[in-house]
Write a protein that holds these residues in place. Structure first.
Motif, mmCIF file in Angstrom:
data_model
loop_
_atom_site.group_PDB
_atom_site.id
_atom_site.type_symbol
_atom_site.label_atom_id
_atom_site.label_comp_id
_atom_site.label_asym_id
_atom_site.label_seq_id
_atom_site.Cartn_x
_atom_site.Cartn_y
_atom_site.Cartn_z
ATOM 1 N N HIS A 61 -23.123 -20.413 64.585
ATOM 2 C CA HIS A 61 -23.619 -19.445 65.577
ATOM 3 C C HIS A 61 -22.745 -18.192 65.595
ATOM 4 O O HIS A 61 -23.258 -17.068 65.612
ATOM 5 C CB HIS A 61 -23.652 -20.085 66.970
ATOM 6 C CG HIS A 61 -24.779 -21.038 67.166
ATOM 7 N ND1 HIS A 61 -26.024 -20.646 67.609
ATOM 8 C CD2 HIS A 61 -24.858 -22.381 66.964
ATOM 9 C CE1 HIS A 61 -26.817 -21.701 67.685
ATOM 10 N NE2 HIS A 61 -26.141 -22.762 67.295
ATOM 11 N N ARG A 62 -21.426 -18.362 65.571
ATOM 12 C CA ARG A 62 -20.494 -17.226 65.598
ATOM 13 C C ARG A 62 -20.661 -16.348 64.368
ATOM 14 O O ARG A 62 -20.787 -15.123 64.469
ATOM 15 C CB ARG A 62 -19.055 -17.741 65.697
ATOM 16 C CG ARG A 62 -18.007 -16.634 65.632
ATOM 17 C CD ARG A 62 -16.585 -17.181 65.670
ATOM 18 N NE ARG A 62 -16.287 -18.182 64.655
ATOM 19 C CZ ARG A 62 -16.063 -17.922 63.366
ATOM 20 N NH1 ARG A 62 -16.136 -16.675 62.896
ATOM 21 N NH2 ARG A 62 -15.789 -18.889 62.507
ATOM 22 N N TYR A 65 -23.985 -14.384 64.228
ATOM 23 C CA TYR A 65 -23.936 -13.263 65.169
ATOM 24 C C TYR A 65 -23.050 -12.132 64.635
ATOM 25 O O TYR A 65 -23.441 -10.968 64.647
ATOM 26 C CB TYR A 65 -23.443 -13.720 66.547
ATOM 27 C CG TYR A 65 -23.288 -12.552 67.472
ATOM 28 C CD1 TYR A 65 -24.404 -11.921 68.010
ATOM 29 C CD2 TYR A 65 -22.032 -12.037 67.767
ATOM 30 C CE1 TYR A 65 -24.274 -10.804 68.828
ATOM 31 C CE2 TYR A 65 -21.887 -10.936 68.577
ATOM 32 C CZ TYR A 65 -23.009 -10.313 69.107
ATOM 33 O OH TYR A 65 -22.869 -9.208 69.902
ATOM 34 N N GLU A 66 -21.859 -12.471 64.132
ATOM 35 C CA GLU A 66 -20.939 -11.444 63.635
ATOM 36 C C GLU A 66 -21.539 -10.659 62.470
ATOM 37 O O GLU A 66 -21.344 -9.448 62.373
ATOM 38 C CB GLU A 66 -19.621 -12.082 63.182
ATOM 39 C CG GLU A 66 -18.757 -12.591 64.310
ATOM 40 C CD GLU A 66 -17.529 -13.357 63.840
ATOM 41 O OE1 GLU A 66 -16.755 -13.780 64.701
ATOM 42 O OE2 GLU A 66 -17.349 -13.560 62.598
ATOM 43 N N GLY A 69 -25.806 -9.742 64.117
ATOM 44 C CA GLY A 69 -26.117 -9.346 65.488
ATOM 45 C C GLY A 69 -27.173 -10.217 66.136
ATOM 46 O O GLY A 69 -27.561 -9.982 67.273
ATOM 47 N N TRP A 70 -27.649 -11.260 65.444
ATOM 48 C CA TRP A 70 -28.713 -12.138 65.934
ATOM 49 C C TRP A 70 -28.131 -13.436 66.488
ATOM 50 O O TRP A 70 -27.123 -13.941 65.990
ATOM 51 C CB TRP A 70 -29.679 -12.485 64.808
ATOM 52 C CG TRP A 70 -30.668 -11.401 64.518
ATOM 53 C CD1 TRP A 70 -30.427 -10.196 63.923
ATOM 54 C CD2 TRP A 70 -32.054 -11.427 64.816
ATOM 55 N NE1 TRP A 70 -31.584 -9.472 63.833
ATOM 56 C CE2 TRP A 70 -32.605 -10.208 64.380
ATOM 57 C CE3 TRP A 70 -32.890 -12.370 65.409
ATOM 58 C CZ2 TRP A 70 -33.945 -9.894 64.506
ATOM 59 C CZ3 TRP A 70 -34.241 -12.065 65.541
ATOM 60 C CH2 TRP A 70 -34.755 -10.838 65.097
ATOM 61 N N ILE A 71 -28.847 -13.989 67.481
ATOM 62 C CA ILE A 71 -28.570 -15.353 67.914
ATOM 63 C C ILE A 71 -29.626 -16.256 67.287
ATOM 64 O O ILE A 71 -30.739 -15.807 66.984
ATOM 65 C CB ILE A 71 -28.532 -15.491 69.456
ATOM 66 C CG1 ILE A 71 -29.832 -15.037 70.088
ATOM 67 C CG2 ILE A 71 -27.343 -14.736 70.029
ATOM 68 C CD1 ILE A 71 -29.919 -15.324 71.586
#
Length: 147
Positions: A61-62, A65-66, A69-71
């Motif tokens: 997940h991290r 996102y990094e 920019g998406w979850i």
């Protein structure tokens, strides 16, 4: 035994084990990948190294996102592979243990936060041909039924 992709390990090099998690992120007729500008511009599955003590799913997940920019939601492990490579950003040779997940991109919260990365949408066929390493290309082809 975990399949190896890429170059065979060199006998004159000491490799550091680098476990990592990477995501295949299909949505409709496209796949969310990341473009990394340095050290060599290339398309990659979003993901990266698991920090010491970090759970692999938290790292997934991290990292997604990094780098995009998406979850994401509903990650499911689809396989793993190894590759042996020099990592110039860390200045060491690594035996990368790459765990591949398929997940659903849910929502963009903004631009990628990791410098030199940006989210890119490509077709699965484009990803299967253009991703930067053969292991990623193999798992995209297999997970999306392209083979």
């Amino acid at each position: 035994m975990i399949r190896r992709f890429g170059e065979a390990p060199r006998q004159d090099v000491r490799y550091r084990l680098r476990p990592g998690v990477y995501a295949i992120l299909p949505q409709g007729r496209h796949l969310l990948v990341t473009h990394q500008a340095e050290p060599v511009p290339e398309l990659q599955l979003p993901g990266g190294g698991i920090d010491p003590g970090e759970h692999p799913l938290r790292a997934l997940h991290r990292e997604v996102y990094e780098e995009t920019g998406w979850i994401i939601a509903r990650p499911r492990r689809v396989g793993a592979f190894r590759r042996f490579t020099y990592m110039p950003e860390y200045e060491f040779w690594a035996e990368k243990l790459c765990m591949i997940y398929r997940a659903d991109p849910v929502r963009a919260l903004g631009a990628a936060t990791e410098p030199g990365h940006r989210a890119v949408w490509v077709t699965p066929d484009q990803a299967a041909m253009r991703l930067g390493n053969s292991g990623d290309r193999h798992f995209v082809s297999r997970a999306l039924g392209l083979v």
